[in-house]
Every structure is written in C-alpha cells, then in structure tokens.
Design an enzyme around this catalytic site. Structure first.
Site, short mmCIF file in Angstrom:
data_model
loop_
_atom_site.label_atom_id
_atom_site.label_comp_id
_atom_site.label_asym_id
_atom_site.label_seq_id
_atom_site.Cartn_x
_atom_site.Cartn_y
_atom_site.Cartn_z
N VAL A 22 0.84 -1.19 0.00
CA VAL A 22 0.00 0.00 0.00
C VAL A 22 0.88 1.25 0.00
O VAL A 22 1.69 1.45 0.91
CB VAL A 22 -0.93 0.02 1.23
CG1 VAL A 22 -1.90 1.20 1.14
CG2 VAL A 22 -1.68 -1.29 1.35
N CYS A 23 0.69 2.11 -0.99
CA CYS A 23 1.56 3.28 -1.14
C CYS A 23 1.52 4.21 0.06
O CYS A 23 2.55 4.63 0.56
CB CYS A 23 1.16 4.05 -2.40
SG CYS A 23 2.01 5.64 -2.58
#
Length: 271
Positions: free
Chosen positions: A142-143
């Site tokens: 997840v960025c």
C-alpha cells in the site's frame, strides 16, 4: 516567467490516464510541446501498481473487480495506489531543463514545491517528509503507508504520494492528492494472511495517511482542489500555465497507446 502547458483532461479510464501521460512525454521529447502540468481524475476508479510491483500474491484481483475498479500498471515505480476520490497530477519536463536537478531526490523537492503551495492555498500546513533510516521496511503493498523523500505530510500523516521516472531524457512525475479516502475499499484491494491482520492494518492506516477533507473544516470539491493546486504549481515552480486542448489526432494516438499497452494483460500482470 516560463510558460508551460496545462492539460485538464477530466476523468478518464485508468488505461487512458496512463496512456496520456506517456503520449505527453513523447510529444515533449519530440519538441512538439513545452513542459506540461496535467490534472485528472479516474472513471472508473483505478488501482495503479508500480512498474516493478508484483501483482500475484499481493493484489486481491477479486476485490478490485468486486468494487468495479480497474487495475493498471504505471510507468513509475513504488507501491499500489487506489485512485478514487482524488486529484491526480502529472508533470512532464526535460531532464536538461535548467531548473531540474540531476538526482531524482532533488527533482522531487523542486517539483513538489507546487504541491506544498497547493496545500497552503487550502489553509493546510503541509511540509516535506524527510524520512530517517531505510524506507520500505514494512513490506506493505500500500503506497500511503509510508512517506518517501519530499512527499507531503500534515501532522505526521502522508497527504500526497508521488512517483517519478525518467525515459529518454524526459522526467515524468505524477502523484495522488486524496480528497476523501474510503479505507474499507482500499484494504479490499490487497491480500492479507487473514481478516484480523487486514483489520489491524486498516485501523493503523488512519494514523499514517490523511485526505484533504479530513484536514479542513468545510468540505472541498474536486474543482476547488484543482484550482488551489493549479495556483500552487504556478507559484511553487515560478511558471505561467497556458491551457492546452488535444487535437483529434492526438487523442487517437493516446487511444492507440492505451490499447497496445495499458489495456493488455501482458503489461498489467507481467510481474
């Protein structure tokens, strides 16, 4: 004051969004257009995965399909981003531009000044992230779980995420400015060992990321966000933005790139 083109391409499909970024890079490289700032949205919402990111075992493709989203692979690196209720920006500029530093990290600082000024225009006291120690220690797909150098943070939470690539002498930096975040949908996009681990990650996410409408008292729209950041980039980069509309032939070229690359399984699922 230097004049750059401003492309307001509205809401496009994930494949067309990535194809337009690539086309703008090509046209700038060929000397057909000056540097470009582009703003856009996503319809349907998209999950973009980084150029080197693995899909198998990391991305829940059933979750992506269940929510009616579309997966696309970016030209840039980094981790997956859910593009839904956000303003997305792209900057296309030559590596040999006199204001562009040679290093990726230093170029982030220069280009992200536009983001900083955009947040300030909304009354949000954002600042640049300067991480300590080694990044990417969590292994998360997840960025927005960790800021990188010179990304924008507010009260310790990541408020904008960016990624950069350089190809044949041209820099592309694009990024996500969340206006609202649905963390339930977000975490449905990723594979976890079990529901308990997923829920723990989702609860912790609120301490790591922030959307604009979580940071101000009155709710703001997509168009209001766009105006604030357009002014922000003009101030932060010291440029004048001239609106640019693509011709029919240029849109055909974008469609060709989307069909040959960004709509193909070979590109999107190759890693």
């Amino acid at each position: 004051m230097e004049t750059w083109y401003f492309v307001d391409s509205g809401h496009c499909t994930p494949a067309m969004n990535m194809a337009l970024d690539e086309a703008l890079m090509n046209w700038h490289r060929q000397g057909e257009i000056p540097p470009v700032l582009r703003f856009y949205g996503w319809a349907p919402a998209g999950l973009s995965v980084g150029y080197f990111q693995k899909v198998k075992g990391k991305i829940d493709l059933e979750g992506v399909e269940r929510h009616g989203f579309e997966l696309v692979r970016r030209q840039t690196g980094g981790r997956a981003v859910l593009h839904d209720k956000e303003l997305t920006y792209s900057v296309i500029v030559s590596e040999d531009h006199p204001d562009m530093p040679a290093s990726v990290k230093d170029a982030y600082l220069v280009l992200s000044k536009g983001l900083l000024e955009g947040f300030h225009n909304l009354g949000i006291e954002a600042e640049f992230a300067v991480p300590e120690g080694k990044l990417d220690t969590t292994g998360s797909a997840v960025c927005f779980e960790e800021p990188s150098w010179y990304e924008l943070i507010v009260e310790g939470r990541k408020a904008a995420g960016s990624a950069q690539t350089r190809k044949k002498g041209v820099i592309l930096q694009h990024g996500s400015i969340p206006i609202d975040v649905d963390d339930v949908k977000l975490f449905d996009m990723f594979i976890y060992k079990n529901e308990r681990v997923k829920e723990r990650a989702r609860r912790a996410f609120g301490d790591k990321a922030a959307a604009i409408n979580q940071l101000i008292d009155s709710r703001i729209t997509f168009d209001q966000t766009k105006e604030a950041f357009k002014e922000g980039f003009e101030t932060g980069l010291g440029i004048h933005l001239e609106p640019f509309e693509l011709s029919d032939e240029q849109w055909k070229e974008v469609e060709r790139i989307a069909e040959e690359r960004y709509r193909t399984e070979e590109w999107n699922f190759s890693r």
